[in-house]
Design a protein around this motif. Structure first.
Motif, PDB file in Angstrom:
ATOM      1  N   PRO A  89       0.829  -1.213   0.000  1.00  0.00           N
ATOM      2  CA  PRO A  89       0.000   0.000   0.000  1.00  0.00           C
ATOM      3  C   PRO A  89       0.862   1.261   0.000  1.00  0.00           C
ATOM      4  O   PRO A  89       1.878   1.338   0.690  1.00  0.00           O
ATOM      5  N   LYS A  90       0.441   2.241  -0.789  1.00  0.00           N
ATOM      6  CA  LYS A  90       1.145   3.524  -0.835  1.00  0.00           C
ATOM      7  C   LYS A  90       0.557   4.513   0.145  1.00  0.00           C
ATOM      8  O   LYS A  90       1.240   5.377   0.669  1.00  0.00           O
ATOM      9  N   GLY A  91      -0.730   4.380   0.416  1.00  0.00           N
ATOM     10  CA  GLY A  91      -1.394   5.352   1.263  1.00  0.00           C
ATOM     11  C   GLY A  91      -1.917   6.518   0.444  1.00  0.00           C
ATOM     12  O   GLY A  91      -1.573   6.707  -0.720  1.00  0.00           O
ATOM     13  N   GLY A  92      -2.767   7.319   1.067  1.00  0.00           N
ATOM     14  CA  GLY A  92      -3.353   8.452   0.375  1.00  0.00           C
ATOM     15  C   GLY A  92      -4.632   8.078  -0.336  1.00  0.00           C
ATOM     16  O   GLY A  92      -4.991   6.907  -0.453  1.00  0.00           O
ATOM     17  N   GLY A  93      -5.319   9.082  -0.870  1.00  0.00           N
ATOM     18  CA  GLY A  93      -6.618   8.855  -1.479  1.00  0.00           C
ATOM     19  C   GLY A  93      -6.594   8.686  -2.976  1.00  0.00           C
ATOM     20  O   GLY A  93      -7.633   8.467  -3.593  1.00  0.00           O
ATOM     21  N   GLN A  94      -5.416   8.814  -3.599  1.00  0.00           N
ATOM     22  CA  GLN A  94      -5.342   8.699  -5.045  1.00  0.00           C
ATOM     23  C   GLN A  94      -5.251   7.228  -5.455  1.00  0.00           C
ATOM     24  O   GLN A  94      -4.658   6.413  -4.750  1.00  0.00           O
TER      25      GLN A  94
END
Length: 567
Positions: free
Chosen positions: A89-94
């Motif tokens: 997972p990269k994180g963030g909402g994109q």
């Protein structure tokens, strides 16, 4: 340092189960003195996980499984290191917000050590829907047995960068070239590369080219097993810096082998480097596809219709090899137009394979449909309508038996028929899996002839098939193809001879050639128009077909995305 190549067969989405499979491979590797275990691409998920990657709870579960693997290594194999394919997972909402990554798992913990740079979005692949590309070549430094190793890490497509060898390549960076300044000791490639005819030598050629460019051995670890319509053949291997094959794993079965870099290989290929001939690879891939599709979908038993023709005969042999004769049943459904020879041939085939059959004549059902439809039609059904009704009656009987007995219904149509629509919706297209829907009719004849030849005996023996005599039988192999839906019918009444048809279909489907190109190269314009039109008009049927086991460059399934309504 001793490396273990763990060619595993994961179940897509079964993170805990796949983690146990990987740990079982680690135990086996540790018993053989391995220092580092390599597993395939996305090995914790199974490839391709598709939209399971979009479920946040599974990403949480992945974290838990990785922690449990760390604890197990610390408890029982503290000296062992493991490379496992994960979704990071990269994180963030994109979106997308994941990397196709590799984690190093050790007794002290785990960390991401590589991210895939080239994300394929062609044929069956759709990785840009889920993943972001990595931004740098990955080098892992690992100390083992008093020596520090610099390991270049690539993931599947990252090795496929030789346009000259492949005929094309994905736009983007060259991950092999990016590793040149690092002067790595080994190049590791964790792959999930589906089976394709002639694909094994291409993988070897790509690895040899990378080995020469980097002046180091290349270790290629591939997934094995059937996942939906895709079949992964494994066939993992190692090539030395000089390009010599140093280690070869089995085709179409789980395997684990260890290899140590730095040893001077003996001249010639290693003793375990012999892979089956192409026809055996194709047969084993089809058997593996049926076995895993059934098993992973919860079926132990299968059903098919036996017509006395070569297509259903080949599917019966594949099913028997995959599941065992005691788990396969066959229905014979003769009509007034069925020849006695067809029924005799079907029964003889079933006898050779040890299959239990039931004969359900459809003459009375045909009469019942005629009676029921006459008021609406003003006459009994005739022509193509009557022929399709026979196929749909048979399809209904097969589905009823499959439902009642909890069996997987195997569709027996070939790729040539599926391409031109020489098949009936809700009839012979019924089923849960199209076993040879990616095998052209001419290839069906070739594969059947090989199965009946002495060359196939070792394969038949290893798969538990009868060893003596023919399996398909000369009577089936040499009869003119016919659907037997009207008196004296032949496939050539409706289609070009398969010897003419299949090369055109290969050009149109596999090579994406145009009708105009075929005519310019000498194809009869009327024939090119006829076949191209049949191919276009059958798209609505293919959209409703069962999953097709992919064994060619382009199958009629997830890698074929043609519109139905198009000019």
């Amino acid at each position: 340092m001793r490396l273990a190549l763990a060619q595993i067969n994961p179940l897509v989405g079964d993170l805990a189960g796949n983690g146990e499979r990987i740990l079982a491979a680690c135990r086996q590797a540790a018993s053989r003195g391995a220092d580092l275990v390599l597993t395939p691409e996305l090995s914790l998920w199974g490839y391709p996980p598709r939209d399971l990657l979009l479920q946040p709870t599974r990403l949480t579960r992945q974290q838990e499984v990785l922690e449990a693997m760390v604890q197990e290594l610390a408890r029982t194999m503290p000296e062992l290191a493991l490379l496992v394919g994960i979704a990071e997972p990269k994180g963030g909402g994109q979106l997308p917000n994941l990397f196709n990554a590799v984690a190093l798992v050790e007794a002290a913990g785990w960390r991401v050590v590589a991210r895939k740079l080239l994300l394929p979005t062609y044929d069956v692949f759709d990785e840009q829907r889920y993943f972001l590309p990595g931004d740098a070549a990955a080098v892992l430094e690992l100390e083992r047995r008093g020596q520090r190793w610099r390991l270049g890490l690539t993931i599947c497509e990252d090795l496929w960068v030789e346009e000259e060898l492949q005929g094309h390549r994905l736009a983007g960076p060259d991950p092999v070239a990016a590793l040149l300044p690092s002067r790595v000791d080994l190049l590791l490639n964790l792959s999930a590369s589906p089976f394709g005819q002639a694909k094994v030598p291409l993988r070897h050629a790509l690895a040899r080219r990378a080995a020469r460019r980097l002046n180091c051995p290349v270790v290629y670890v591939n997934q094995v097993g059937g996942n939906d319509e895709l079949v992964f053949d494994g066939a993992s291997f190692v090539v030395e810096a000089c390009g010599e094959l140093a280690c070869q794993l089995a085709c179409c079965t789980e395997d684990l082998k260890t290899w140590s870099p730095g040893r001077h290989p003996a001249p010639g290929p290693p003793a375990d480097a012999v892979l089956p001939e192409p026809l055996e690879q194709l047969f084993r891939a089809l058997v593996l596809g049926v076995r895993d599709y059934a098993g992973k979908c919860g079926f132990q038993r299968a059903l098919l219709g036996l017509s006395g023709g070569i297509d259903s005969a080949l599917v019966a042999v594949i099913a028997t090899a995959a599941l065992g004769a005691e788990q396969v049943r066959a229905l014979l459904m003769p009509s007034p137009w069925s020849s006695s020879g067809a029924t005799d041939d079907a029964l003889a085939l079933a006898g050779r394979l040890g299959l239990i059959t039931h004969t359900l004549p459809i003459t009375g059902l045909m009469a019942g449909f005629d009676t029921a439809l006459t008021p609406a039609l003003g006459q009994p059904p005739s022509g193509l309508t009557a022929e399709n009704l026979q196929s749909r009656i048979r399809g209904t009987l097969l589905m009823a038996v499959a439902n009642q007995q909890g069996r997987l219904l195997l569709s027996t149509g070939n790729k040539s028929e599926l391409a031109v629509g020489y098949c009936t919706l809700y009839g012979d297209m019924n089923g849960g899996l199209a076993v040879i829907g990616d095998v052209y009719k001419t290839s069906v004849f070739t594969l059947a002839a090989w199965l009946d030849s002495p060359a196939a005996l070792p394969c038949r023996r290893s798969l538990g098939l009868p060893e003596r005599g023919e399996l398909i039988g000369a009577a089936i192999r040499h009869k003119p193809p016919s659907a037997e839906l009207r008196p004296d019918q032949r496939d050539t009444d409706s289609l070009p001879d398969y010897g003419e048809l299949d090369p055109l279909l290969r050009a149109l489907v596999e090579e994406r050639r145009s009708q105009r190109e075929l005519v310019a190269e000498g194809t009869d314009p009327e024939l090119a128009e006829r076949v191209s039109t049949l191919l276009r008009r059958a798209e609505f049927k293919r959209r409703q077909a069962p999953p097709v086991l992919k064994v060619s460059g382009h199958a009629f399934d997830s890698g074929w995305r043609m519109p139905i309504a198009a000019g």
